[in-house]
Design a protein around this motif. Structure first.
Motif, PDB file in Angstrom:
ATOM      1  N   PHE A  97       0.796  -1.226   0.000  1.00 49.89           N
ATOM      2  CA  PHE A  97       0.000   0.000   0.000  1.00 49.89           C
ATOM      3  C   PHE A  97       0.830   1.277   0.000  1.00 49.89           C
ATOM      4  CE2 PHE A  97      -2.650  -3.227   2.246  1.00 49.89           C
ATOM      5  CZ  PHE A  97      -3.612  -3.372   1.246  1.00 49.89           C
ATOM      6  N   ASP A  98       2.117   1.184   0.310  1.00 51.71           N
ATOM      7  CA  ASP A  98       2.974   2.371   0.319  1.00 51.71           C
ATOM      8  C   ASP A  98       4.405   1.985  -0.070  1.00 51.71           C
ATOM      9  OD1 ASP A  98       3.858   5.001   0.730  1.00 51.71           O
ATOM     10  OD2 ASP A  98       4.348   4.572   2.838  1.00 51.71           O
ATOM     11  N   PRO A  99       4.570   1.405  -1.265  1.00 51.80           N
ATOM     12  CA  PRO A  99       5.895   0.893  -1.625  1.00 51.80           C
ATOM     13  C   PRO A  99       6.915   1.999  -1.829  1.00 51.80           C
ATOM     14  CG  PRO A  99       4.428   0.823  -3.521  1.00 51.80           C
ATOM     15  CD  PRO A  99       3.584   1.213  -2.344  1.00 51.80           C
ATOM     16  N   GLY A 100       8.163   1.671  -1.510  1.00 47.53           N
ATOM     17  CA  GLY A 100       9.263   2.569  -1.812  1.00 47.53           C
ATOM     18  C   GLY A 100       9.849   2.233  -3.172  1.00 47.53           C
ATOM     19  N   VAL A 101      10.965   2.868  -3.489  1.00 49.22           N
ATOM     20  CA  VAL A 101      11.637   2.643  -4.768  1.00 49.22           C
ATOM     21  C   VAL A 101      13.095   2.291  -4.498  1.00 49.22           C
ATOM     22  CG1 VAL A 101      12.360   3.685  -6.948  1.00 49.22           C
ATOM     23  CG2 VAL A 101      10.107   4.219  -6.008  1.00 49.22           C
ATOM     24  N   THR A 102      13.594   1.332  -5.238  1.00 52.54           N
ATOM     25  CA  THR A 102      14.997   0.949  -5.149  1.00 52.54           C
ATOM     26  C   THR A 102      15.536   0.790  -6.558  1.00 52.54           C
ATOM     27  OG1 THR A 102      14.394  -0.374  -3.206  1.00 52.54           O
ATOM     28  CG2 THR A 102      16.641  -0.598  -4.053  1.00 52.54           C
ATOM     29  N   SER A 103      16.579   1.521  -6.903  1.00 53.54           N
ATOM     30  CA  SER A 103      17.142   1.375  -8.243  1.00 53.54           C
ATOM     31  C   SER A 103      17.980   0.105  -8.321  1.00 53.54           C
ATOM     32  CB  SER A 103      17.993   2.591  -8.613  1.00 53.54           C
ATOM     33  OG  SER A 103      19.131   2.680  -7.790  1.00 53.54           O
ATOM     34  N   MET A 160      18.327 -10.029   6.587  1.00 52.00           N
ATOM     35  CA  MET A 160      17.596  -9.764   5.347  1.00 52.00           C
ATOM     36  C   MET A 160      17.385  -8.265   5.183  1.00 52.00           C
ATOM     37  SD  MET A 160      14.873 -12.954   5.625  1.00 52.00           S
ATOM     38  CE  MET A 160      13.910 -12.416   4.201  1.00 52.00           C
ATOM     39  N   PRO A 161      18.469  -7.510   4.964  1.00 52.81           N
ATOM     40  CA  PRO A 161      18.339  -6.044   4.906  1.00 52.81           C
ATOM     41  C   PRO A 161      17.424  -5.570   3.782  1.00 52.81           C
ATOM     42  CG  PRO A 161      20.468  -6.777   4.052  1.00 52.81           C
ATOM     43  CD  PRO A 161      19.838  -7.960   4.696  1.00 52.81           C
ATOM     44  N   VAL A 162      16.679  -4.528   4.100  1.00 49.00           N
ATOM     45  CA  VAL A 162      15.803  -3.863   3.143  1.00 49.00           C
ATOM     46  C   VAL A 162      16.531  -2.627   2.625  1.00 49.00           C
ATOM     47  CG1 VAL A 162      13.588  -2.694   2.818  1.00 49.00           C
ATOM     48  CG2 VAL A 162      13.742  -4.719   4.299  1.00 49.00           C
ATOM     49  N   ILE A 163      16.454  -2.396   1.324  1.00 52.26           N
ATOM     50  CA  ILE A 163      17.157  -1.269   0.712  1.00 52.26           C
ATOM     51  C   ILE A 163      16.163  -0.365  -0.006  1.00 52.26           C
ATOM     52  CG2 ILE A 163      17.798  -2.806  -1.206  1.00 52.26           C
ATOM     53  CD1 ILE A 163      20.167  -0.966  -1.762  1.00 52.26           C
ATOM     54  N   TYR A 164      16.209   0.948   0.310  1.00 53.47           N
ATOM     55  CA  TYR A 164      15.390   1.957  -0.351  1.00 53.47           C
ATOM     56  C   TYR A 164      16.292   3.066  -0.896  1.00 53.47           C
ATOM     57  CZ  TYR A 164      11.488   0.200   2.604  1.00 53.47           C
ATOM     58  OH  TYR A 164      10.557  -0.562   3.249  1.00 53.47           O
ATOM     59  N   ASN A 165      15.909   3.635  -2.022  1.00 52.23           N
ATOM     60  CA  ASN A 165      16.546   4.866  -2.477  1.00 52.23           C
ATOM     61  C   ASN A 165      16.217   5.992  -1.507  1.00 52.23           C
ATOM     62  OD1 ASN A 165      17.366   3.462  -4.716  1.00 52.23           O
ATOM     63  ND2 ASN A 165      16.281   4.743  -6.203  1.00 52.23           N
ATOM     64  N   VAL A 166      17.150   6.896  -1.302  1.00 51.43           N
ATOM     65  CA  VAL A 166      16.882   8.122  -0.546  1.00 51.43           C
ATOM     66  C   VAL A 166      16.287   9.121  -1.517  1.00 51.43           C
ATOM     67  CG1 VAL A 166      17.900  10.035   0.724  1.00 51.43           C
ATOM     68  CG2 VAL A 166      18.733   7.703   1.107  1.00 51.43           C
ATOM     69  N   VAL A 167      15.106   9.613  -1.189  1.00 52.32           N
ATOM     70  CA  VAL A 167      14.407  10.567  -2.064  1.00 52.32           C
ATOM     71  C   VAL A 167      14.193  11.874  -1.344  1.00 52.32           C
ATOM     72  CG1 VAL A 167      13.299   8.797  -3.449  1.00 52.32           C
ATOM     73  CG2 VAL A 167      12.167   9.614  -1.403  1.00 52.32           C
TER      74      VAL A 167
END
Length: 240
Positions: free
Chosen positions: A202-208, A233-240
């Motif tokens: 419902f609120d996904p982030g973005v990862t390149s 199991m690290p989660v990775i998100y782009n910084v926006v």
């Protein structure tokens, strides 16, 4: 240092290979179409290309390809087509993970071999109390039933978490969980978390993809990064 990469012809796998080559690593890849792969990555003296499909190789052949490797990285995934999502092999990622781990153990390596698996933030880490809403549980349950690749990713991570575990004599592992993947030309700032900080549904982030490749390369080549995230199991998100 030598790393075997499977799924190297994919959009993220190619970027991981390039990241590792740029860091002076020796790379082996298993791909079905070497000519097409080399068109995008290029020929390199530290790059060995094995023409095969991972699941079609015998146990002895896999053990031979893994022999001498300090790390194995899997960027395997299902293509976004009807055949890719619903055709065979249904357990591409999970079966490849199990067979590659068996191949590592068959070689009785003198030191731990790193196994780095690209996965998805939609897959929970059951070692942690990761909160998830009832609505999201329902949606994920439907996805698990209707879209086989999700279950495949879950089984692959669970195999590492439960069958390999954190005290294996031959293998140490980390599962990288990106959110919605995007294509960028260069590495940008990204952040790492033990668990998702937002809803994958419902609120996904973005990862390149290039950031995923960069972080996976860090896990393989940087002892401090590996020490921080192994068995997790690290989660990775782009910084926006």
């Amino acid at each position: 240092m030598t790393t075997l990469v499977v799924g190297a012809s994919g959009a993220t796998g190619r970027l991981l290979v390039q990241q590792l080559l740029d860091r002076g690593q020796t790379i082996r890849v298993i791909v079905r179409s070497p000519a097409k792969f080399l068109e995008t990555v290029g020929v390199h003296e530290r790059l060995s290309v094995i023409q095969a499909t991972v699941l079609d190789l015998s146990d002895a052949e896999l053990a031979q390809h893994v022999s001498g490797c300090d790390a194995v990285a899997s960027c395997l995934g299902h293509t976004l087509s009807f055949k890719g999502l619903f055709g065979k092999p249904r357990r591409l990622v999970a079966d490849a993970t199990q067979r590659l781990c068996d191949a590592i153990k068959a070689n009785n390596p003198r030191s731990h071999v790193k196994y780095v698996l690209m996965n998805t933030t939609g897959n929970r880490n059951r070692d942690l109390a990761e909160s998830i809403s009832f609505a999201e549980k329902c949606v994920v349950g439907l996805i698990r039933l209707l879209i086989p690749p999700h279950s495949d990713n879950e089984h692959a991570a669970e195999y590492l978490r439960t069958n390999v575990g954190r005290n294996n004599a031959s293998i140490e592992w980390a599962v990288v969980r990106p959110d919605s993947l995007s294509d960028e030309e260069a590495v940008t700032d990204y952040e790492l978390h033990e668990s998702p900080t937002r809803s994958a549904i419902f609120d996904p982030g973005v990862t390149s993809r290039i950031n995923v490749g960069h972080f996976m390369a860090d896990l393989i080549t940087d002892d401090a990064v590996w020490s921080e995230w192994r068995g997790q199991m690290p989660v990775i998100y782009n910084v926006v």
